[in-house]
Design a protein around this motif. Structure first.
Motif, short mmCIF file in Angstrom:
data_model
loop_
_atom_site.label_atom_id
_atom_site.label_comp_id
_atom_site.label_asym_id
_atom_site.label_seq_id
_atom_site.Cartn_x
_atom_site.Cartn_y
_atom_site.Cartn_z
N GLY A 1 1.21 -0.99 -0.07
CA GLY A 1 -0.11 0.26 -0.13
C GLY A 1 0.56 1.26 -0.18
N GLY A 2 0.17 2.03 -0.14
CA GLY A 2 0.46 3.47 0.30
C GLY A 2 1.24 4.34 -1.30
N GLU A 3 1.71 5.47 -1.20
CA GLU A 3 2.32 6.03 -2.51
C GLU A 3 3.42 6.51 -2.93
N LEU A 4 4.14 5.47 -3.98
CA LEU A 4 5.52 6.16 -3.84
C LEU A 4 5.61 7.66 -4.90
N VAL A 5 5.96 8.69 -4.52
CA VAL A 5 6.60 9.96 -5.43
C VAL A 5 7.42 10.29 -5.90
N LEU A 6 7.92 9.83 -7.21
CA LEU A 6 8.88 10.50 -7.56
C LEU A 6 9.12 11.86 -8.19
N ASN A 7 10.53 12.53 -8.13
CA ASN A 7 10.03 14.20 -8.48
C ASN A 7 10.93 13.84 -9.70
N PHE A 8 10.03 14.11 -11.24
CA PHE A 8 10.65 14.27 -12.43
C PHE A 8 11.26 15.64 -12.52
#
Lengths: 895, 90
Positions: free
Chosen positions: B29-36
């Motif tokens: 679960g949860g959210e993975l954030v990728l900073n592009f």
């Protein structure tokens, strides 16, 4: 070049034969997965490609072209080995043309981002790649076509899935690989080209219909092209031809013979633009054939020709036999059993007609040329048309001639995308060698050939070209008479207009008042003056015709129109017809939406020249400065309104002495017409700062002076100012038109015989309220940045000192001021007051609405008057003041 | 939804960054954030890695948010139909 790794292992690749045909009738899941893998790979590459700049692309294209040039002989050899068609040297040459010549054409062309700009038109063209292209390539020109398409695809940022002809698979695969390696090495996305490793018609059909394939580029035989177009996908399908060649007697015969041999033997005639039937003028027939024979052609006798036709053309289908395609002339002679010299380049066979009875009149992609002896130019052209229509529509036609008229006629007659003059057909059609056409290996054949384009296919066909169109305000104008003289005794200015013969057009009462004598007095003494008295009513055809007769009789060079709108309109029409006798009032009265784009143009050629001086004797229509004239055709029961700036009088004289005796009723009617002109021009969609000033000034003058002129007709200042107001308002509406008030008044006035000014008055308060509210529908107009009618009314209320805090209050005060003025002028305030019964009005309503809708006046109204809204307005006018908001509820249900 | 991690994607190391991101999906679960925000362009291999990341994230019920994606890259993701697989954060 990559193949989808995950699936290629599962797919047997029949590289040895290069022919993966199977007898399956449906695709297996495995096969589908393979094809999906190809598309997915191409789609990814195409998506990545969208991020590339023009510089990125150009950096890739050049080394690709160099790689293709370097490998041109190698690829030619592969093609010859595999296909057994054509000539090695020529195939190498084609590969070089497909790279070097194409590059020369495209290298400086923009294919990314902004590709062209037209600042004067506010247009910018931008390129959008297609994405994935599915490309079929032919057996006749296999590697050259692949090289060409690869270069075009990279230049335009597209990915391509190639499906080569099975008989040329290996050479095409090699060509794709060479291009792919060079492209990827210099930065192209992986997977940008793929090549079906074997294929069936089912594979092609599947890919042609695939949702992620953006375009099918099918170069090949009729079946491939037909399949492409049948897929329902956008397609470039370019197929067979049948090139007629006319060798006309004025041509440079030596050059023509060499060119035809060069072209028809090039790659053994495999280029579909090559010459098929040579039509030779009778006078030069023998000498031309001798020249062909001298340069290595074998001229068949009748028997040989018949045998040749039976052998190289399939009698069942009427098409060429595949075994002959791309073969040498000597090999074909051997097939047929003809005895020819060992170095024979070309077989020439006489034919005597075109069609199924003349088998050699069809396309022959081998060095066999039909010749026809034409007895005349007409016959030669007819035979060329026949050949063109026997399978060659849209493709190529060739003429050798020095006669420009015959070349032009040939160009008109041939339905061909490429009409090659004094040069070889095949190499000429490729473009860039013998002429300045776009270099290509795909010939569009237009609708005649069932193709979507007639162009030489090139980079523009591999792009979606987007147009960024900036808002361009329509050009406006202020067009008025060259000279306007105003104030008391302005008529004295007539002295400065020399004339040999002047016709004064007027009506009887004005003559009786002595107005004509005043005019006579101020015309230069040398002027011969004639008076034409016409009825005081809208001009009829008969009146205008009689007026023109008078102008002709007196050889007039000047008209002085002395009167109200009707007299001045009549004079405008007389002038038009006197100067341009062919002018057709019916035609010139045709409807139009925008005067600048109208279909019917007023005549520019004049056989007579006439000065029109308009002296108005009423203060309303402003006809002395407008470009309009109304003609009544009683015989046919219709009115024609003509509008053109050529109708505008040359000189206007606005002299109040001619209106001092206007009766009260006429003063009120014309005065309200003037105010309506001002108010409608002010809020017109075409209104401009040039006309707003006039409209405001005219409205201010009318509000102030109209009641004074009405109450005291001898008030010289009031009369003078109202006369000026009418002219100033007309200057505004002559340039920006009026609005729905006039449309309704025209319809209602005509149906119930109510004077124009009075009809306007009945509508005016309701129309102001209507225009000041948020439109149900906006009228398209590039010159209006936002809806401004309500704001402009409020501004006018301020200028008139009517008070009010909010915009709504100001508009209400303007309406109240109009209503007060109408009361002062003792106008009936409702249609009902005119004695028109509700039933009669209701019965007339459909016609009224239709007439009002058709009236061009409504087209410049600030809000688009819907028919239902026009009915509402008419009902409001029927019921009178204070009913605007509730009119809808009060009107009959079926209105 | 808790954010598992927020990773800055280096323009010169897009592929390794995406692989590392995949490894972070282990938690459920949860959210993975990728900073592009530093990435200007995607190549084919990066695009494939994005696709693999999306598949893996679906398997682990992790949402992947992309922050600072430029509009050119966004269009590429639309063209290959990957855009709906990610959420886009400003």
């Amino acid at each position: 070049m990559t193949s989808p790794a995950s699936v290629s292992k599962q797919i047997p690749i029949p590289r040895e034969s290069g022919n993966g045909h199977t007898s399956d009738t449906t695709l297996s899941n495995e096969r589908m997965a393979y094809l999906e893998g190809l598309v997915s790979q191409a789609r990814t590459a195409a998506a990545v490609f969208t991020q590339f700049t023009q510089e990125d692309v150009d950096r890739i294209v050049k080394p690709m072209v160099l790689a293709g040039l370097e490998q041109a002989p190698h690829l030619a050899r592969l093609a010859i080995e595999e296909t057994r068609l054509g000539v090695l040297e020529d195939k190498a040459l084609k590969n070089m043309v497909a790279t070097e010549f194409v590059y020369d054409y495209i290298k400086d062309k923009r294919t990314v981002g902004v590709i062209r700009e037209f600042p004067e038109r506010g247009l910018v063209e931008m390129a959008e790649p297609i994405g994935v292209i599915f490309s079929l390539t032919p057996i006749t020109n296999p590697t050259s076509t692949v090289l060409f398409k690869c270069v075009m695809a990279i230049k335009t940022r597209n990915a391509v899935i190639f499906s080569p002809h099975p008989g040329a698979w290996r050479c095409c695969y090699e060509a794709v690989k060479i291009m792919y390696d060079a492209a990827v090495k210099h930065g192209a996305p992986e997977g940008v080209f793929t090549c079906l490793e074997s294929h069936t018609l089912l594979d092609n059909a599947y890919l042609m219909r695939h949702k992620d394939v953006g375009l099918i580029d099918a170069t090949g035989g009729p079946s491939a092209v037909k399949a492409a177009y049948s897929s329902g996908k956008p397609a470039l399908g370019v197929g067979p031809g049948n090139t007629p060649v006319y060798l006309e007697k004025t041509a440079d015969l030596d050059m023509a013979v060499v060119d035809v041999i060069t072209s028809k033997t090039f790659d053994n005639g495999t280029i579909c633009a090559s010459e098929q039937t040579l039509v030779i003028d009778d006078e030069i027939y023998e000498v031309v054939l001798r020249k062909f024979a001298d340069l290595g052609a074998h001229i068949c006798n009748e028997k040989e020709a018949e045998l040749l036709g039976r052998t190289v053309i399939d009698p069942a289908t009427g098409f060429m036999q595949p075994m002959a395609v791309g073969q040498k002339a000597t090999d074909i002679a051997r097939m047929v059993g003809l005895s020819v010299k060992p170095k024979t380049k070309l077989l020439i066979a006489p034919i005597h007609g075109v069609g199924p009875d003349h088998p050699l009149s069809v396309e022959k992609l081998f060095p066999v040329l039909a010749v026809y002896r034409a007895k005349s130019v007409a016959e030669a052209l007819k035979v060329c048309v026949d050949v063109n229509h026997a399978g060659g529509l849209g493709h190529t036609a060739v003429i050798f001639s020095r006669n420009e008229e015959i070349i032009r006629q040939f160009g008109e007659l041939m339905n061909a995308g490429r009409i090659i003059v004094n040069s070889p057909g095949s190499i000429g059609a490729l473009g860039g060698v013998y002429n300045d056409m776009v270099p290509t290996f795909s010939f569009g054949c237009g609708t005649g050939g069932g193709n979507s384009t007639m162009d030489n296919v090139s980079i523009q066909h591999y792009l979606n070209i987007k147009r960024v169109a900036r808002r361009t305000p329509a050009h406006m104008w202020l067009r008025i008479p060259k000279e306007i003289y105003f104030n008391m005794n302005a008529v004295e200015n007539l002295r400065q207009f020399p004339s040999r013969s002047t016709v004064i057009v007027t009506n009887a009462p004005l003559e009786q008042f002595g107005h004509v004598d005043i005019v006579r007095r101020y015309l230069p003494p040398e002027t011969r003056v004639h008076v034409s008295v016409i009825p005081d009513a809208e001009p009829e055809v008969k009146v205008v015709t009689e007026g023109i007769e008078a102008l002709n009789f007196y050889k007039a060079d000047q008209i002085v129109a002395l009167g109200g709108g009707s007299v001045i309109d009549a004079a405008k029409l007389m002038k038009l017809k006197y100067e341009s006798p062919d002018a057709d009032f019916d035609e010139l009265g045709a409807p139009f939406l925008d005067i600048r784009k109208r279909v019917v143009e007023f005549p520019a050629t004049k056989i007579n020249h006439l000065r029109l001086i308009a002296i108005s004797t009423t203060s309303g229509t402003g006809s002395e400065v407008t470009p309009f004239a109304v003609l009544t055709d009683k015989q046919r029961g219709r009115k024609v309104t003509l509008a053109d700036y050529s109708l505008t009088p040359d000189v206007a004289i606005v002299d109040p002495q001619f209106v001092m005796s206007m009766p009260k009723g006429l003063t009120a009617d014309t005065g309200i017409d003037c105010l309506t002109h001002a108010l409608e021009a002010y809020v017109s969609l075409y209104a401009s700062p040039y006309t707003d000033g006039n409209a405001i000034q005219a409205a201010q003058l009318a509000f102030h002076y109209l009641p004074l002129a009405y109450e005291n007709p001898r008030d010289e200042e009031a009369r003078s100012m109202m006369h000026n107001a009418a002219c100033i308002a007309a200057i505004a509406f002559a340039n920006v038109s009026v609005g729905v008030n006039h449309a309704l008044a025209h319809a209602f006035g005509a149906r119930f015989h109510v004077a124009h000014g009075r009809a306007n008055a009945l509508m005016l308060p309701h129309v102001i309220r209507y225009n000041a509210s948020v439109p149900t529908k906006f009228m398209p107009s590039p010159n209006q940045r936002t809806y401004v009618a309500d704001k402009k009314y409020a501004t006018l209320a301020d200028l008139l000192g009517l008070g009010g805090q909010t915009r709504e209050e100001k508009v209400n005060n303007l309406v109240a001021a109009v209503e007060r003025l109408l009361d002062q002028l003792k106008f009936p305030r409702s249609i009902a007051e005119l004695g028109i019964s509700k039933e009669d009005f209701e019965r007339a309503m459909p016609d009224l609405v239709k007439l009002a809708f058709d009236d061009p006046s409504g087209r410049t109204n600030p809000r688009m008057p819907l028919m239902s809204e026009m009915a509402d307005l008419l009902w409001s006018a029927y019921q009178g003041r204070g009913v605007a908001k509730s009119a809808r509820a009060a009107q009959p249900q079926n209105a | 939804m808790p954010v598992i991690a927020e990773c800055l994607v280096d323009a010169e190391r897009v592929l390794p960054a995406l692989q590392e991101a995949r490894e972070k999906l282990d938690g459920a679960g949860g959210e993975l954030v990728l900073n592009f925000s530093a990435v200007r362009r995607l190549d084919v291999s990066a695009l494939r890695a994005m696709e693999h990341l999306a598949v893996a994230a679906d398997d682990k019920a992790v949402k992947v948010g992309l922050r600072g994606v430029n509009v050119e890259i966004y269009k590429v993701l639309k063209l290959v139909k990957l855009a709906p697989r990610f959420s886009f954060l400003t």
